[in-house]
Design a protein around this motif. Structure first.
Motif, short mmCIF file in Angstrom:
data_model
loop_
_atom_site.label_atom_id
_atom_site.label_comp_id
_atom_site.label_asym_id
_atom_site.label_seq_id
_atom_site.Cartn_x
_atom_site.Cartn_y
_atom_site.Cartn_z
N THR A 1 38.26 38.26 32.88
CA THR A 1 38.52 38.74 34.16
C THR A 1 39.58 39.83 34.46
OG1 THR A 1 38.05 36.41 34.87
CG2 THR A 1 39.23 37.84 36.54
N ARG A 2 39.35 40.77 34.87
CA ARG A 2 40.05 41.80 35.09
C ARG A 2 40.21 42.37 36.75
NH1 ARG A 2 39.70 46.91 31.36
NH2 ARG A 2 41.71 47.15 32.42
N GLY A 3 41.51 42.33 36.98
CA GLY A 3 41.70 42.85 38.40
C GLY A 3 42.22 44.28 38.42
N THR A 4 42.49 44.82 39.72
CA THR A 4 43.17 46.02 39.66
C THR A 4 44.51 46.23 39.38
OG1 THR A 4 43.57 45.60 41.99
CG2 THR A 4 41.29 46.59 41.41
N GLY A 5 45.15 45.13 39.36
CA GLY A 5 46.42 45.13 38.82
C GLY A 5 47.39 45.48 40.30
N LEU A 6 46.86 45.34 41.35
CA LEU A 6 47.45 45.71 42.60
C LEU A 6 47.61 44.50 43.81
CD1 LEU A 6 45.83 49.01 43.63
CD2 LEU A 6 48.21 48.74 42.76
N GLY A 7 46.84 43.31 43.28
CA GLY A 7 46.94 42.22 44.42
C GLY A 7 48.35 41.70 44.63
N LEU A 8 49.02 41.39 43.67
CA LEU A 8 50.48 40.93 43.75
C LEU A 8 51.61 41.81 44.29
CD1 LEU A 8 50.92 38.54 40.74
CD2 LEU A 8 50.35 38.01 43.02
N ALA A 9 51.10 43.48 44.18
CA ALA A 9 52.02 44.37 44.66
C ALA A 9 51.70 44.30 46.21
CB ALA A 9 51.71 45.65 43.94
N ILE A 10 50.47 44.14 46.63
CA ILE A 10 50.37 44.04 48.19
C ILE A 10 50.94 43.10 48.76
CG2 ILE A 10 48.30 43.92 49.51
CD1 ILE A 10 46.58 45.50 47.92
N VAL A 11 50.63 41.71 47.99
CA VAL A 11 51.35 40.48 48.48
C VAL A 11 53.07 40.66 48.60
CG1 VAL A 11 52.23 38.29 47.84
CG2 VAL A 11 49.84 38.92 47.50
N LYS A 12 53.74 41.44 47.75
CA LYS A 12 54.83 41.67 47.81
C LYS A 12 55.41 42.60 49.05
CE LYS A 12 56.94 44.79 45.69
NZ LYS A 12 57.67 45.92 44.58
N ARG B 1 53.06 47.48 40.31
CA ARG B 1 51.61 48.09 40.47
C ARG B 1 50.91 48.33 39.08
NH1 ARG B 1 51.89 52.92 44.95
NH2 ARG B 1 53.06 51.89 46.34
N PHE B 2 49.81 47.64 39.06
CA PHE B 2 48.88 47.94 38.04
C PHE B 2 49.45 47.03 36.72
CE2 PHE B 2 48.68 52.10 40.03
CZ PHE B 2 47.41 52.08 40.74
N TYR B 3 50.47 46.19 36.88
CA TYR B 3 50.72 45.35 35.72
C TYR B 3 49.63 44.02 35.89
CZ TYR B 3 53.79 42.72 32.39
OH TYR B 3 54.08 42.09 31.33
N ARG B 4 49.45 43.96 34.44
CA ARG B 4 48.36 42.85 34.09
C ARG B 4 48.91 41.96 33.03
NH1 ARG B 4 45.28 47.30 34.48
NH2 ARG B 4 44.09 47.61 36.41
N ALA B 5 49.42 40.64 33.22
CA ALA B 5 49.50 39.88 32.09
C ALA B 5 48.38 39.30 31.38
CB ALA B 5 50.30 38.73 32.56
N SER B 6 48.40 39.50 30.10
CA SER B 6 47.08 39.41 29.27
C SER B 6 46.84 37.82 28.88
CB SER B 6 47.48 39.88 27.89
OG SER B 6 48.40 39.29 27.02
N GLU B 7 47.43 36.78 29.57
CA GLU B 7 47.51 35.53 29.26
C GLU B 7 46.51 34.88 30.57
OE1 GLU B 7 51.18 33.62 28.12
OE2 GLU B 7 51.95 35.64 28.81
N GLY B 8 45.58 33.94 30.24
CA GLY B 8 45.17 33.09 31.21
C GLY B 8 43.79 34.09 31.80
N GLY B 9 43.65 35.29 31.71
CA GLY B 9 42.76 35.66 32.21
C GLY B 9 41.39 35.80 31.78
N GLY B 10 41.43 35.88 30.53
CA GLY B 10 39.75 35.76 29.72
C GLY B 10 39.26 37.02 30.07
N SER C 1 44.31 59.07 40.11
CA SER C 1 43.83 59.79 39.20
C SER C 1 44.25 59.06 37.85
CB SER C 1 44.86 61.07 39.05
OG SER C 1 46.19 61.16 38.88
N HIS C 2 45.14 58.23 37.68
CA HIS C 2 45.61 57.64 36.55
C HIS C 2 44.52 56.51 36.20
CE1 HIS C 2 47.75 55.55 33.17
NE2 HIS C 2 47.71 54.46 33.61
N GLU C 3 44.48 55.44 37.05
CA GLU C 3 43.43 54.44 37.08
C GLU C 3 41.98 54.68 37.10
OE1 GLU C 3 44.61 51.02 36.50
OE2 GLU C 3 46.51 52.06 36.20
#
Length: 449
Positions: free
Chosen positions: A395-406, A384-393, A219-221
């Motif tokens: 490009t925007r992801g869902t912010g869940l990729g590294l949470a899934i990895v962890k 979850r949903f944390y996105r660093a603003s650097e280096g991405g230009g 609901s939030h995202e």
């Protein structure tokens, strides 16, 4: 077999107790004779009768009394007081074979405790879930205050009790614990026991938590892209109805937002499935070399699109870990995809493997040569949903990729290490635990090559 050996040991202990009790019973039965012998000896000592006649008298008295001792014991064996004394051996603290077999037949972990809180038996399921040895106190392994308090009430003669408790190490698990007293049968010299039965509620609790988190996260995202779609639709229906250029541009943005929502839902569902199995450690043997080779080949189209070259430095010999192959593929795909997207300015991505050595397990590092990540962002990258603003230009992801990895690596008992400095790229390393014994390298693993 273990139960029968334990029964034989218990019977031997009881026999030893019975023999000790019988000795004291015979000693009590012949106490009058012993008192008489002591009186004769005292009389001779005080009268200083040390003649040959006195010595002979002592010898014949002792012989007479020692010969009469078994007769006195036999004649007094029927007396009620002697029978009660012989039966006053300490009660057994080991359960009967029938009680052990009942515990083995149960589909849940079961522990049999005596009334002092010592473990006297546990079935195989309990050994796997709560490793504790018979003879150890229950508190050596389970230290939840509510659990100990419930046991004490039941052991003191209270009624059966049920309670919930959680285990935090090595992973969070929830259980229902049921304490029930087992009283000694009438006429037996055995003490009672307390049965402790567990019911694993981890999956049920995780399902409830995941359902709540999924609704909250979705609901939030999804609110932002849905609002964007609704705004573009209203514009196309109103002011831009006849504007072909605006319609083409808006439709492209709407397609991008719809694709992002689809990825978001897929990632949320994937994260939910992984969290459902977080307490179950995978045990299948997986060779990391073909896994990484397949990931590099699969990510080549994305790398070309981002104008990035993927380089690999892998070992030739198999590197076997215990794990889930599909989940490990997902881990390294996420890491390589992030390196291509956020480190594309460096022009290349390096995937390298360090084989196990000594007490250290294998290590896989995915390194980019892009702008890097500031130190303040590193601790929060797996949220979850944390996105660093650097280096991405753009490009925007869902912010869940590294949470899934962890979460996947937590299930595999592996660690994710992140090293980065601004301007020097970033390195994401996966450290697997050392294998105490090598998993069976069966035909199914060989076929992955």
């Amino acid at each position: 077999m273990v139960g029968l050996e334990s029964d034989m040991a218990d019977e031997a202990a009881e026999a030893k107790q019975s023999s000790v009790g019988g000795f004291f019973a015979r000693l009590a039965a012949g106490r009058m004779l012993l008192i008489g012998l002591a009186g004769i000896l005292a009389l001779l000592v005080f009268t200083e009768a040390a003649t040959l006649t006195s010595a002979a008298l002592i010898f014949f008295s002792v012989a007479l009394m020692l010969g009469a001792l078994p007769l006195a014991v036999a004649s007094s064996a029927d007396r009620p007081s002697i029978r009660r004394l012989a039966q006053r051996a300490p009660p057994s603290v080991w359960p009967e074979t029938s009680l052990k077999r009942m515990a083995d037949a149960l589909p849940e972990p079961c522990i049999i405790l005596d009334r002092r809180g010592y473990v006297r038996y546990q079935n195989r399921l309990a050994e796997n879930a709560f490793p504790i040895r018979p003879g150890d106190p229950l508190t050596f392994r389970l230290r939840a205050p509510d659990l100990v308090a419930a046991y004490e009430r039941v052991a003191a003669g209270g009624r059966a009790e049920r309670l919930e408790f959680a285990e935090r190490v090595p992973t969070e698990r929830w259980y229902d614990a049921w304490f029930a007293p087992v009283e000694a049968r009438e006429g037996e010299g055995r003490g009672g026991f307390v049965i402790l039965l567990f019911s694993d509620k981890t999956e049920q609790r995780r399902s409830e938590k995941i359902r709540v988190d999924f609704v909250a996260n979705a609901s939030h995202e999804l609110r932002t892209p849905l609002a964007s779609l609704a705004g573009f639709i209203e514009t196309l229906q109103g002011p831009a109805r006849d504007d072909a250029a605006a319609r083409q541009r808006f439709l492209g943005i709407m397609h991008e937002q719809a694709t992002r929502m689809s990825r978001l839902i897929d990632d949320l569902l994937s994260l939910s499935r992984i969290e459902m199995k977080a307490h179950m450690r995978p045990e299948a043997p997986v060779d990391l070399v073909p896994v990484l080779s397949g990931v590099v080949a699969a990510m080549e189209p994305l790398a070309r699109e981002q104008q990035v070259a993927i380089e690999s430095a892998l070992t030739e010999a198999p590197v076997i870990v215990a794990g889930d192959r599909d989940e490990l593929v997902q881990v390294f795909q996420n890491l390589v995809e992030n390196a291509c997207k956020y480190g594309r300015s460096g022009g290349r991505v390096l995937v390298e493997m360090t084989p196990p050595a000594g007490e250290e397990g294998p290590r896989v590092t995915v390194r980019d040569f892009g702008p890097g990540i500031s130190a303040e962002h590193l601790p929060r990258l797996t949220e979850r949903f944390y996105r660093a603003s650097e280096g991405g230009g753009s490009t925007r992801g869902t912010g869940l990729g590294l949470a899934i990895v962890k979460h996947i690596l937590n299930r595999h008992r592996a660690r994710l290490l992140i090293e980065s400095q601004p301007g020097q790229g970033a390195a994401f390393s996966v450290e697997f635990p050392a294998q105490r014994r090598a998993p069976d390298f069966d035909q199914s693993v060989k076929s992955e090559k």
